[in-house]
Enzyme design. Sequence first.
Site, mmCIF file in Angstrom:
data_model
loop_
_atom_site.group_PDB
_atom_site.id
_atom_site.type_symbol
_atom_site.label_atom_id
_atom_site.label_comp_id
_atom_site.label_asym_id
_atom_site.label_seq_id
_atom_site.Cartn_x
_atom_site.Cartn_y
_atom_site.Cartn_z
ATOM 1 N N HIS A 118 13.958 -80.101 73.974
ATOM 2 C CA HIS A 118 15.210 -79.688 73.526
ATOM 3 C C HIS A 118 16.515 -79.723 73.839
ATOM 4 C CE1 HIS A 118 12.593 -77.274 70.770
ATOM 5 N NE2 HIS A 118 12.001 -76.750 71.774
ATOM 6 N N ASP A 157 4.961 -81.653 69.440
ATOM 7 C CA ASP A 157 4.936 -80.108 69.917
ATOM 8 C C ASP A 157 4.957 -79.336 68.594
ATOM 9 O OD1 ASP A 157 6.593 -77.615 70.876
ATOM 10 O OD2 ASP A 157 6.223 -78.565 72.779
ATOM 11 N N HIS A 159 7.144 -77.062 68.156
ATOM 12 C CA HIS A 159 8.697 -77.092 67.842
ATOM 13 C C HIS A 159 9.297 -78.466 67.635
ATOM 14 C CE1 HIS A 159 7.335 -73.609 70.634
ATOM 15 N NE2 HIS A 159 7.983 -72.918 69.736
ATOM 16 N N ASP A 246 1.497 -76.804 71.754
ATOM 17 C CA ASP A 246 1.597 -75.561 71.262
ATOM 18 C C ASP A 246 1.266 -75.321 69.767
ATOM 19 O OD1 ASP A 246 3.852 -77.054 70.975
ATOM 20 O OD2 ASP A 246 5.272 -75.596 72.123
#
Length: 466
Positions: A118, A157, A159, A246
């Site tokens: 990120h 991921d 996200h 995740d």
Amino acid sequence: MSTGEEPALRNKRTGLIFFPAFDWAISPTHPEREERLLYTRDQIFEEGVLDLPSIIEYAPRLVTTHDIARVHFCVPRVQSQVTEAHLIAAGSATLLGDSIFNGEIKNGFALVRPPGHHAMRVVHGNRGFCNINNEAILVEYLRRRHGIRRVAIVDSDVHHGDGTQDIFYHDPDVLFISFHQDGRTIYPGTGFTTELGGPGAYARTLNIPLPPGLGDETFHYVVDNLVLPVVKDFQPEFIINSAGQDNHFTDPLGSMRFTARGYAEFTRKLNPHLAVLEGGYAIETALPYVNLAILLALAGQDYSYVREPENWPSQFQDSPERVARVQRMVEQLLSVWETRDQVDLEKIFGAGTFYQRRKQIYYDTDYIEEEQQEKVRLCPSCPGYITIDSRADRGYGRPLRVFCVSVPFSACAACQGEAYEAYEQAKEKMSHFAYVYMQDKSTDTCLAFEREKGQEWVSEGPKAGE
């Protein structure tokens, strides 16, 4: 193992670095904490995996601040945004990269934290648990150190890897593919199919936002019908997996239903040179099994016996309507990729000397609101240099404003000259900017100028290969 067997075995090994970062945490009870890796370590030892001749463990090392400045504009300095743990996490990835190119191992797994996907090109603080981008630092390091050019990054991921996308959005030699839970339902709220890269790198960014609740079957439909064909067609010299875990069915932050064996099968199919750990916060019920399965897949070992205690296959039935939606999205994105060279880019990005876009970025960990004005030189000879006018508001005092100039690795002489002119002009307008930065990847030069002290400095630390 006898000495005579070592050369034949060496290039078949999988390298592993394990770094739980005991001295770094956002808070003692935060999901991103050292326990994420401790249960994994126990599982690996319990299974005796490190005794396999096909796996070799390395001690981690640190990257230099220059390695970071080659990728990020850290405000005000690199040292302001990183700890030793960050240097080690990124350094572990570059060490394994060196070991691959030196012929010591065939591939590697950087089981490290803090994560990084990120972290964007400009860094005012921590967002999404990330300060610096481990994979991006690895890419630019390998380019400078080993002379490679074309790299594929596949982010698994839950996200969206918005930081990695931001850094390589205008780079035609980096293919970035991210499949993740639909951004309308999860942080950071981005990663839609319309985000396809800038005018000089159109379709080098591909996002697959998945509806919540999907499992391994649909996951592998995406991999088999989009990810693998595109990566093969791109013909990268190096493949990186941003190995977020995740998407697992027990993860507390995501709503997907992938399994450890699903992740392992994906790893086997993608066959990345290097997997770098990103997210994954089911400390006991997912990470030990997923990490073990990925490591075994990289090493070419049997992972069929790896199964989580709560994994009952009958509970994972994907919704036909959602599966159909994903299939349509895959067809659409594959068409975008296959017709990328036939697109009239002026209709999408407009004509002129520069392509411009405004970005609003929120740092959810440090509560910073950033506004960026990004300009990219539309150059027929190279990807074009980039300028960023960034304002960061911490909610008190005047917003901090900085100006950043980035010259691409394969810049032409004209763009390099214009970029330095922009840097010097911004220095003359220091009443507007607290700091002005120059990041010239073509010559591996990183400069910064501070208004208050009237002082210019070069990024500290040796450059790659020194």
